[in-house]
Design an enzyme around this catalytic site. Structure first.
Site, short mmCIF file in Angstrom:
data_model
loop_
_atom_site.label_atom_id
_atom_site.label_comp_id
_atom_site.label_asym_id
_atom_site.label_seq_id
_atom_site.Cartn_x
_atom_site.Cartn_y
_atom_site.Cartn_z
N CYS A 83 0.88 -1.17 0.00
CA CYS A 83 0.00 0.00 0.00
C CYS A 83 0.92 1.22 0.00
O CYS A 83 2.13 1.09 0.18
CB CYS A 83 -0.92 0.04 1.21
SG CYS A 83 -2.32 1.18 0.98
N CYS A 129 0.06 4.11 1.94
CA CYS A 129 -0.22 5.03 3.06
C CYS A 129 0.92 5.17 4.07
O CYS A 129 1.05 6.20 4.71
CB CYS A 129 -1.52 4.65 3.77
SG CYS A 129 -1.62 2.94 4.29
N CYS A 189 -3.72 6.26 0.85
CA CYS A 189 -3.28 4.99 0.26
C CYS A 189 -2.90 5.10 -1.21
O CYS A 189 -2.59 4.08 -1.85
CB CYS A 189 -4.37 3.94 0.44
SG CYS A 189 -4.78 3.64 2.17
N LYS A 222 -12.07 -5.25 2.79
CA LYS A 222 -11.49 -4.45 3.86
C LYS A 222 -12.43 -3.28 4.14
O LYS A 222 -12.72 -2.47 3.26
CB LYS A 222 -10.12 -3.93 3.42
CG LYS A 222 -9.43 -3.05 4.45
CD LYS A 222 -8.02 -2.71 4.00
CE LYS A 222 -7.33 -1.80 4.99
NZ LYS A 222 -5.98 -1.45 4.55
N ARG A 272 -2.38 2.76 13.08
CA ARG A 272 -1.90 4.01 12.47
C ARG A 272 -0.88 4.69 13.37
O ARG A 272 -0.02 5.42 12.89
CB ARG A 272 -3.09 4.89 12.10
CG ARG A 272 -3.89 4.22 10.98
CD ARG A 272 -5.13 4.98 10.57
NE ARG A 272 -5.94 4.15 9.65
CZ ARG A 272 -7.16 4.44 9.25
NH1 ARG A 272 -7.74 5.55 9.69
NH2 ARG A 272 -7.81 3.66 8.41
N ARG A 290 -10.72 7.05 4.85
CA ARG A 290 -10.46 6.08 3.78
C ARG A 290 -11.77 5.54 3.17
O ARG A 290 -11.79 4.49 2.56
CB ARG A 290 -9.63 4.92 4.31
CG ARG A 290 -8.31 5.31 5.00
CD ARG A 290 -7.23 4.28 4.73
NE ARG A 290 -6.09 4.34 5.63
CZ ARG A 290 -5.15 5.28 5.64
NH1 ARG A 290 -5.22 6.31 4.81
NH2 ARG A 290 -4.13 5.21 6.49
N GLU A 310 -16.62 -7.86 -4.01
CA GLU A 310 -15.19 -7.54 -3.88
C GLU A 310 -14.35 -8.82 -3.94
O GLU A 310 -13.33 -8.88 -4.62
CB GLU A 310 -14.91 -6.83 -2.55
CG GLU A 310 -15.21 -5.34 -2.54
CD GLU A 310 -14.17 -4.52 -3.32
OE1 GLU A 310 -13.22 -5.08 -3.88
OE2 GLU A 310 -14.33 -3.28 -3.37
N LYS A 336 -11.18 -8.21 6.61
CA LYS A 336 -10.55 -7.39 7.64
C LYS A 336 -11.46 -6.24 8.02
O LYS A 336 -11.97 -5.60 7.11
CB LYS A 336 -9.23 -6.86 7.06
CG LYS A 336 -8.49 -5.90 7.93
CD LYS A 336 -7.30 -5.36 7.18
CE LYS A 336 -6.71 -4.26 8.02
NZ LYS A 336 -5.86 -3.38 7.27
N SER A 350 -5.43 -4.25 14.75
CA SER A 350 -4.83 -3.60 15.92
C SER A 350 -5.84 -3.29 17.02
O SER A 350 -5.59 -3.56 18.20
CB SER A 350 -4.12 -2.32 15.48
OG SER A 350 -5.00 -1.47 14.78
N TYR A 395 -1.77 -10.00 16.04
CA TYR A 395 -0.69 -9.55 16.91
C TYR A 395 -0.54 -10.48 18.11
O TYR A 395 0.44 -10.37 18.84
CB TYR A 395 -0.96 -8.11 17.38
CG TYR A 395 -1.11 -7.16 16.20
CD1 TYR A 395 0.01 -6.65 15.56
CD2 TYR A 395 -2.37 -6.86 15.68
CE1 TYR A 395 -0.12 -5.83 14.44
CE2 TYR A 395 -2.51 -6.05 14.57
CZ TYR A 395 -1.38 -5.54 13.94
OH TYR A 395 -1.52 -4.75 12.83
#
Ligand code: PBG
Ligand code: ZN
Length: 323
Positions: free
Chosen positions: A121, A123, A131, A196, A206, A218, A234, A249, A275, A314
């Site tokens: 990406c 961004c 992005c 997404k 971020r 976005r 999609e 996501k 996150s 994570y």
């Protein structure tokens, strides 16, 4: 089905060995992909404030971390880059000497038995944090896609094992596939962030990637949170364009979408526990309001039960310790 008193569903729940034997959905280490943030410099390990236990790592420390990860039985990482400098067109994203390209070369040469996925990406590399490249406040789709293809090829040249476009521009999978093939990378799979959403759950990321947009949001490219028919369109278009693995996501708040995508297409399906999902569980765990380990495993099992074959999380290291 037999009825009570012949049927007693509790019979298989009394004994922990038996419970484990008849557990329908199990998590295993091979399901997990660990996201990492790589930054310039040496010997750097900055904890991300909103993500306890997650660090921005310089390449030397990222290599060490990858070795530990492999020792824990995790077989894949996805890399995000924090570049030396940012500009309007995100030049560092497709610089062969950029942060990700150098990190991939180092990791692939020093760490065995690890798949390296790279996020594609702009961004993280644009000074405006969007992005793609801008015309006024609009993100130019086709111009951006061409740069994403350059970024993907540059990652593949560095040795990336899987390319993961996260931008949500139209047509990027087909342009990236063509560019990779033209350069001889016909064997490199594409894991597309096919579905997404424009989600509030990306906030802590971020901070970690230093990629908050300087204005706006976005929503002109990421999906509306209310849509599921569109999610299938999609996914279908990315599959037709050549995606090998499709991703949904965020994960936890979109389990219905994961299931719909898996049921409709039967494709290898990934889900990204993002996150914000991580930070919420960590925070409540730290406050003593929930049992962090239990809720972590429960959240991951739920994602798998919904239909995900792979989970980007994570928690990968924490979960691997318990598996
Ligand atoms: C880059 C990208 C983002 C995430 C993965 N790739 C951020 C965004 O779209 O703003 C989010 C991951 C996370 O929150 O953990 N486009
Ligand atoms: Zn982006």
């Amino acid at each position: 089905m037999a009825q009570y008193p012949v049927q007693r569903l509790r019979r298989l729940r009394y004994n922990s060995i038996l419970r484990e034997m008849v557990m329908e959905t199990k998590l295993s280490k091979e399901d997990l992909i660990y996201p990492m943030f790589v930054c310039p410099g040496t010997n750097i390990k900055n904890e991300v404030k909103s993500m306890p236990g997650v660090f921005q790592l310089s390449i030397d420390n990222a290599v060490k971390e990858c070795n530990e990860i492999v020792n824990q039985g995790i077989s894949a990482v996805i890399l995000f880059g924090i570049p030396e400098k940012k500009d309007a067109v995100g030049s560092e994203a497709y610089n062969d000497e950029g942060i990700i390209q150098r990190a991939v070369r180092e990791i692939k040469s020093k760490v065995k038995n690890l798949l390296v996925v790279t996020d594609v990406c702009l961004c993280e590399y644009t000074d405006h944090g969007h992005c793609g490249i801008l015309s006024g406040e609009d993100i130019l789709n086709d111009e951006t896609v061409n740069l994403l293809a350059r970024e993907a090829v540059s990652h593949a040249k560095a040795g990336a094992d899987i390319i993961a476009p996260s931008d949500m521009m139209d047509g990027r999978v087909s342009v990236i596939r063509k560019a990779l093939d033209y350069k001889g990378f016909t064997k490199i799979p594409i894991m597309s962030y096919a579905v997404k959403y424009a989600s509030g759950y990306y906030g802590p990321f971020r901070d970690a990637a230093e990629s908050t947009p300087s204005f706006g949001d976005r929503k002109s490219h990421q999906m509306n949170i209310g849509n599921i028919n569109e999610a299938l369109r999609e996914a279908e278009s990315d599959i037709e364009e050549g995606a090998d693995i499709i991703m949904v996501k965020p994960a936890g708040a979109y389990l219905d979408v994961i299931k719909a995508v898996k049921d409709n297409f039967g494709m290898p399906t990934a889900a990204y526990q993002v996150s914000g999902e991580y930070s919420m569980i960590k925070a409540a765990g730290r406050l003593g309001w929930i049992d962090e380990e239990r809720v972590m495993l429960e959240s991951l099992i739920a994602i798998k039960r919904a239909g995900a074959d792979l989970i980007l999380t994570y928690f990968a290291k924490d979960a691997a310790k318990l598996l």
